[in-house]
Scaffold this motif. Structure first.
Motif, PDB file in Angstrom:
ATOM      1  N   SER A 185      38.620  31.320  12.819  1.00 20.92           N
ATOM      2  CA  SER A 185      37.243  31.812  12.956  1.00 20.92           C
ATOM      3  C   SER A 185      37.223  32.919  14.002  1.00 20.92           C
ATOM      4  CB  SER A 185      36.305  30.668  13.364  1.00 20.92           C
ATOM      5  OG  SER A 185      35.009  31.156  13.634  1.00 20.92           O
ATOM      6  N   SER A 186      36.949  34.142  13.552  1.00 16.44           N
ATOM      7  CA  SER A 186      37.025  35.296  14.450  1.00 16.44           C
ATOM      8  C   SER A 186      35.775  35.423  15.311  1.00 16.44           C
ATOM      9  CB  SER A 186      37.200  36.581  13.630  1.00 16.44           C
ATOM     10  OG  SER A 186      38.402  36.557  12.907  1.00 16.44           O
ATOM     11  N   TRP A 187      35.962  36.087  16.452  1.00 14.68           N
ATOM     12  CA  TRP A 187      34.827  36.466  17.275  1.00 14.68           C
ATOM     13  C   TRP A 187      34.164  37.705  16.654  1.00 14.68           C
ATOM     14  CZ3 TRP A 187      33.850  32.897  20.879  1.00 14.68           C
ATOM     15  CH2 TRP A 187      34.897  32.090  21.321  1.00 14.68           C
ATOM     16  N   SER A 188      32.922  37.947  17.032  1.00 12.28           N
ATOM     17  CA  SER A 188      32.185  39.065  16.446  1.00 12.28           C
ATOM     18  C   SER A 188      32.522  40.391  17.115  1.00 12.28           C
ATOM     19  CB  SER A 188      30.668  38.819  16.550  1.00 12.28           C
ATOM     20  OG  SER A 188      30.327  37.616  15.910  1.00 12.28           O
ATOM     21  N   ASP A 189      32.604  40.387  18.432  1.00 11.28           N
ATOM     22  CA  ASP A 189      32.915  41.601  19.187  1.00 11.28           C
ATOM     23  C   ASP A 189      33.393  41.180  20.564  1.00 11.28           C
ATOM     24  OD1 ASP A 189      30.598  40.827  20.597  1.00 11.28           O
ATOM     25  OD2 ASP A 189      29.335  42.080  19.307  1.00 11.28           O
ATOM     26  N   PHE A 190      33.673  42.152  21.440  1.00  5.19           N
ATOM     27  CA  PHE A 190      34.166  41.823  22.779  1.00  5.19           C
ATOM     28  C   PHE A 190      33.169  40.960  23.549  1.00  5.19           C
ATOM     29  CE2 PHE A 190      36.623  46.025  22.511  1.00  5.19           C
ATOM     30  CZ  PHE A 190      37.773  45.379  22.076  1.00  5.19           C
ATOM     31  N   ALA A 191      31.898  41.278  23.414  1.00  3.12           N
ATOM     32  CA  ALA A 191      30.881  40.517  24.134  1.00  3.12           C
ATOM     33  C   ALA A 191      30.879  39.056  23.707  1.00  3.12           C
ATOM     34  CB  ALA A 191      29.501  41.141  23.900  1.00  3.12           C
ATOM     35  N   ASP A 192      31.324  38.801  22.470  1.00  6.54           N
ATOM     36  CA  ASP A 192      31.350  37.435  21.958  1.00  6.54           C
ATOM     37  C   ASP A 192      32.314  36.558  22.756  1.00  6.54           C
ATOM     38  OD1 ASP A 192      30.176  35.686  20.209  1.00  6.54           O
ATOM     39  OD2 ASP A 192      31.619  36.002  18.595  1.00  6.54           O
ATOM     40  N   PHE A 193      33.352  37.181  23.336  1.00  2.00           N
ATOM     41  CA  PHE A 193      34.306  36.415  24.139  1.00  2.00           C
ATOM     42  C   PHE A 193      33.655  35.832  25.392  1.00  2.00           C
ATOM     43  CE2 PHE A 193      37.401  38.831  21.648  1.00  2.00           C
ATOM     44  CZ  PHE A 193      38.374  37.867  21.406  1.00  2.00           C
ATOM     45  N   GLU A 194      32.525  36.413  25.794  1.00  2.00           N
ATOM     46  CA  GLU A 194      31.844  35.900  26.975  1.00  2.00           C
ATOM     47  C   GLU A 194      31.279  34.503  26.751  1.00  2.00           C
ATOM     48  OE1 GLU A 194      29.402  38.472  29.375  1.00  2.00           O
ATOM     49  OE2 GLU A 194      30.085  40.236  28.272  1.00  2.00           O
ATOM     50  N   LYS A 195      31.198  34.068  25.498  1.00  2.00           N
ATOM     51  CA  LYS A 195      30.714  32.714  25.221  1.00  2.00           C
ATOM     52  C   LYS A 195      31.641  31.656  25.795  1.00  2.00           C
ATOM     53  CE  LYS A 195      28.205  33.823  20.949  1.00  2.00           C
ATOM     54  NZ  LYS A 195      28.149  33.624  19.474  1.00  2.00           N
ATOM     55  N   ILE A 196      32.935  31.986  25.938  1.00  2.00           N
ATOM     56  CA  ILE A 196      33.871  31.023  26.504  1.00  2.00           C
ATOM     57  C   ILE A 196      34.378  31.460  27.872  1.00  2.00           C
ATOM     58  CG2 ILE A 196      34.637  30.224  24.233  1.00  2.00           C
ATOM     59  CD1 ILE A 196      37.264  31.812  24.760  1.00  2.00           C
ATOM     60  N   PHE A 197      33.861  32.577  28.380  1.00  2.00           N
ATOM     61  CA  PHE A 197      34.314  33.056  29.680  1.00  2.00           C
ATOM     62  C   PHE A 197      33.393  32.513  30.766  1.00  2.00           C
ATOM     63  CE2 PHE A 197      34.350  36.217  33.136  1.00  2.00           C
ATOM     64  CZ  PHE A 197      35.703  36.210  33.431  1.00  2.00           C
ATOM     65  N   VAL A 198      33.986  31.820  31.720  1.00  4.31           N
ATOM     66  CA  VAL A 198      33.203  31.271  32.821  1.00  4.31           C
ATOM     67  C   VAL A 198      33.085  32.334  33.900  1.00  4.31           C
ATOM     68  CG1 VAL A 198      33.046  29.443  34.550  1.00  4.31           C
ATOM     69  CG2 VAL A 198      34.005  28.951  32.291  1.00  4.31           C
ATOM     70  N   ARG A 199      31.907  32.854  34.034  1.00  2.00           N
ATOM     71  CA  ARG A 199      31.688  33.941  34.995  1.00  2.00           C
ATOM     72  C   ARG A 199      31.533  33.351  36.399  1.00  2.00           C
ATOM     73  NH1 ARG A 199      29.505  39.226  34.395  1.00  2.00           N
ATOM     74  NH2 ARG A 199      29.100  38.768  32.202  1.00  2.00           N
ATOM     75  N   ILE A 200      32.522  33.621  37.235  1.00  2.09           N
ATOM     76  CA  ILE A 200      32.484  33.185  38.630  1.00  2.09           C
ATOM     77  C   ILE A 200      32.367  34.442  39.472  1.00  2.09           C
ATOM     78  CG2 ILE A 200      33.644  31.865  40.438  1.00  2.09           C
ATOM     79  CD1 ILE A 200      35.238  30.482  38.224  1.00  2.09           C
ATOM     80  N   SER A 201      31.248  34.610  40.132  1.00  2.00           N
ATOM     81  CA  SER A 201      30.939  35.867  40.813  1.00  2.00           C
ATOM     82  C   SER A 201      31.972  36.223  41.873  1.00  2.00           C
ATOM     83  CB  SER A 201      29.552  35.785  41.453  1.00  2.00           C
ATOM     84  OG  SER A 201      28.566  35.609  40.465  1.00  2.00           O
ATOM     85  N   ASN A 202      32.233  37.519  41.973  1.00  2.00           N
ATOM     86  CA  ASN A 202      33.102  38.073  43.011  1.00  2.00           C
ATOM     87  C   ASN A 202      34.514  37.496  42.973  1.00  2.00           C
ATOM     88  OD1 ASN A 202      30.944  39.640  44.087  1.00  2.00           O
ATOM     89  ND2 ASN A 202      30.169  37.796  45.086  1.00  2.00           N
ATOM     90  N   THR A 203      35.019  37.265  41.801  1.00  2.00           N
ATOM     91  CA  THR A 203      36.390  36.776  41.659  1.00  2.00           C
ATOM     92  C   THR A 203      37.202  37.791  40.873  1.00  2.00           C
ATOM     93  OG1 THR A 203      35.833  35.594  39.630  1.00  2.00           O
ATOM     94  CG2 THR A 203      35.689  34.351  41.705  1.00  2.00           C
ATOM     95  N   ILE A 204      38.517  37.618  40.922  1.00  2.00           N
ATOM     96  CA  ILE A 204      39.390  38.527  40.188  1.00  2.00           C
ATOM     97  C   ILE A 204      39.119  38.433  38.694  1.00  2.00           C
ATOM     98  CG2 ILE A 204      41.802  38.941  39.550  1.00  2.00           C
ATOM     99  CD1 ILE A 204      42.585  38.232  42.404  1.00  2.00           C
ATOM    100  N   SER A 205      38.893  37.225  38.183  1.00  2.00           N
ATOM    101  CA  SER A 205      38.668  37.067  36.749  1.00  2.00           C
ATOM    102  C   SER A 205      37.440  37.841  36.290  1.00  2.00           C
ATOM    103  CB  SER A 205      38.533  35.586  36.392  1.00  2.00           C
ATOM    104  OG  SER A 205      37.462  34.987  37.095  1.00  2.00           O
ATOM    105  N   GLU A 206      36.390  37.838  37.086  1.00  2.00           N
ATOM    106  CA  GLU A 206      35.197  38.597  36.714  1.00  2.00           C
ATOM    107  C   GLU A 206      35.475  40.099  36.771  1.00  2.00           C
ATOM    108  OE1 GLU A 206      30.517  38.391  37.763  1.00  2.00           O
ATOM    109  OE2 GLU A 206      31.811  38.967  39.417  1.00  2.00           O
TER     110      GLU A 206
END
Length: 625
Positions: free
Chosen positions: A200-221
């Motif tokens: 099951s493909s993602w729709s676009d790059f923004a769609d990956f944010e559904k599984i991305f845990v946004r932790i402010s001011n971190t390297i991952s963000e």
């Protein structure tokens, strides 16, 4: 009648205490005591974390106490006991320490020597020589070599974690259950609803944010926000989680026919390509060279392919082979050839903690056929095995000598190549470790001749060469150590690999790989064979599907976490050494490490991309995750 005060310390791990019968006897130069019953069932002695004292009265003075025998006899059911240490106060008021730090299982007897480190030549009495020999004979029957795959370094002969000797198992096996941990990670990251959505493909790059845990001011963000930019693409080869591949290029490879016209817009120092050069593909129409000047999506997809390839090399070669498997070789050889009384065993054992256990669990669940590695990674299904086999030819002793490897790659100049924090911090940690190793060596080896004559050290070195490196002369691993200087380097290689090198390439995985497009574990479409055809839809369809993305995210999260009660570089709660000079060397070592921590902390202030993976307060002593 002479009386000895015996103090017994039980470990603080879960289920470390025992309700079994425990007997003790003392053996000295003038005689042996009778067996003394220290604890009966339900007397509440030897409970978890307890320190219990007993008076042992003997008919005659035993002379200098050389050995302590501890026997455990089952009362009702198997009740393993973790014995930390025993101290003995003699009738003359002297204190002797007998380190143990082992599990006593079943109905077994263990024999302990006092904590003073001794080389083989130091044992003058037959009883001590015999004890030393028996310990190694038993260990060599317990710690056996086995080939997991042809061409791999040999590993421990065990099919599962439960087959391992109790002393090297995890305290809590559930804590390192990969399936459980990855599933928990996905649940904690709120991505478990996607974990079974394979194909099951993602729709676009923004769609990956559904599984991305946004932790402010971190390297991952920061990676998520800037991953498309060229500076981020290049920076990761210096200070990402695989900073070991980059090298100075002194000539353009023949299979990469790049011209000045192709890269002129990317040369920033007004130098020609040839001047910058003194900076697996076959040239052809179906293998175009993609450039920053190409169409946006052409160049972006090319970088994604490089990032995906780098991810696989990182996981399989940099991480698995060059830290985990190599560290297991060091561990097995240590247990087989160095008795507990040897100073090098005492020095190395904190850096082997749980290494054999984590690798055995990985072979059981992670990198085995149909294991978790196959669920998310393109090199699963046997590709990772082939990669390790191919990479063995580059696994050399010199490549594990950190300063030597940096120099061999032409990356040693801070002036020419600034901001290479992996190099800068790694050199500092290497030097601190080497200084510590030298201090310990000079306490016990007063000359090079003593090094040459240490038969246990030489057997240890030979085991690593013959079984770890499979006797390959081209590996450059020594068959024998002849000088104190070489021994210091050899020990530094071992400790640096098991601690700092693993930390540098392991604990940044969530930072750099959690944003899936920056480190795709699999690519579902082949790379383009011509320019100008790439679309955003093609890129998204090339990236991992929802299911594999979630398993990947759970993996990099779980692998980036420290163990519970982690022990970091310089922390030695198990006091294998009892001598004052070694404790002074440890204090000096910790002071040097603290200075490195302070320097790194100061450098990282206000940086959007701090580099802290080689800060000693974040370097675990051993490969345990």
């Amino acid at each position: 009648m002479p009386s000895y005060t015996v103090t017994v310390a039980t470990g603080s791990q879960w289920f470390a205490g025992t309700d079994d019968y425990v007997y003790l006897s003392l053996e000295g130069t003038a005689g042996c005591s009778e067996r003394h019953l220290l604890d009966k069932p339900f007397y509440n002695d030897f409970e978890r974390g307890a320190v219990d004292s007993y008076d042992v009265t003997v008919e005659e003075d035993l002379g200098e106490i050389q050995l302590i025998k501890i026997e455990k006899r089952k009362y009702w059911y198997q009740d393993d006991w973790y014995l930390k240490y025993i101290t003995v106060k003699t009738p003359l008021g002297d204190y002797l320490e007998f380190p143990c730090y082992r599990w006593i299982t079943d109905e077994k007897e263990i024999v302990l020597r006092d904590g003073r480190a001794k080389l083989p030549r130091d044992d003058k009495t037959q009883i001590l020589k015999q004890h030393r020999r028996k310990e190694l004979e038993t260990r060599q029957k317990t710690y056996r070599w086995k080939e997991w795959h042809p061409g791999f370094p040999l590993s421990i002969d065990a099919h599962s974690h439960s087959d391992l000797p109790r002393d090297i198992q995890f305290d809590n096996e559930k804590g390192i259950d990969f399936i459980l941990n990855y599933s928990k990670a996905m649940e904690n990251l709120y991505v478990n609803r996607f974990m079974h959505m394979f194909q099951s493909s993602w729709s676009d790059f923004a769609d990956f944010e559904k599984i991305f845990v946004r932790i402010s001011n971190t390297i991952s963000e920061y990676v998520m926000q800037h991953w498309k930019e060229d500076f981020m693409f290049g920076y990761q080869f210096l200070n990402g989680c695989n900073p070991v591949l980059i090298r100075r290029c002194t000539e353009i490879p023949k299979k990469l026919p790049v011209t000045m016209d192709m890269v002129e817009c990317s040369l920033e120092r007004n130098l020609t390509l040839e001047e910058e050069v003194k900076l697996g593909q076959k040239p052809g129409p179906d293998n175009p060279i993609f450039l920053p000047s190409d169409a946006t999506y052409d160049w972006l997809l090319a970088k994604i392919w490089v990032r995906s390839s780098d991810f696989h090399i990182h996981q399989t070669v940099t991480h698995l082979l060059r830290t985990h498997l190599v560290s297991e070789v060091f561990s097995i050889a240590m247990f087989r050839q160095l008795p507990a009384v040897h100073p090098l065993f005492k020095l190395l054992v904190p850096h082997m903690r749980f290494t054999i256990a984590i690798n055995t669990k990985a072979r059981e669940q992670l990198i085995c056929e149909c294991g978790l590695f196959d669920k998310a990674n393109a090199t699963g299904g046997g590709g990772h095995v082939q990669m390790v086999q191919k990479a063995m030819k580059d696994l050399t002793y010199s490549s594990l000598c950190f300063p030597e490897e940096i120099k061999a790659k032409g990356m040693d100049s801070k002036e020419d190549i600034p901001y290479y924090y992996y190099r800068d911090d790694g050199i500092k940690v290497w030097e601190a470790l080497k200084s510590f190793a030298e201090d310990v060596i000079h306490i016990y080896y007063e000359s090079d001749e003593v090094v040459c004559d240490d038969v246990e050290l030489q057997a240890f070195v030979k085991d690593i060469y013959v079984y770890g490196m499979r006797g390959v002369k081209a590996s450059g691993f020594p068959k024998m150590i002849r000088t104190r200087e070489k021994l210091a380097e050899y020990l530094t290689v071992i400790i640096f690999t098991t601690s700092a090198q693993h930390a540098a390439v392991n604990f940044g995985q969530y930072d750099w790989c959690s944003w899936i497009p920056n480190a795709p574990p699999t690519m579902r479409r082949p790379p383009p064979t011509e320019k100008g055809t790439v679309t955003i839809e093609q890129i998204v369809e090339s990236l991992p599907d929802r299911g594999r993305s979630c398993w990947h995210l759970g993996a990099v999260w779980a692998l980036s976490q420290f163990q519970d009660n982690e022990l970091f570089l310089g922390m030695y709660p198990d006091e294998h050494f009892v001598e004052k000079p070694v404790k002074e060397a440890m204090a000096k070592f910790r002071k040097n490490l603290d200075e490195i921590v302070n320097a790194i902390t100061e450098r990282n202030k206000n940086k959007k991309l701090p580099y802290y993976y080689l800060s000693p307060d974040r370097i675990p002593n051993s490969v345990a995750v």
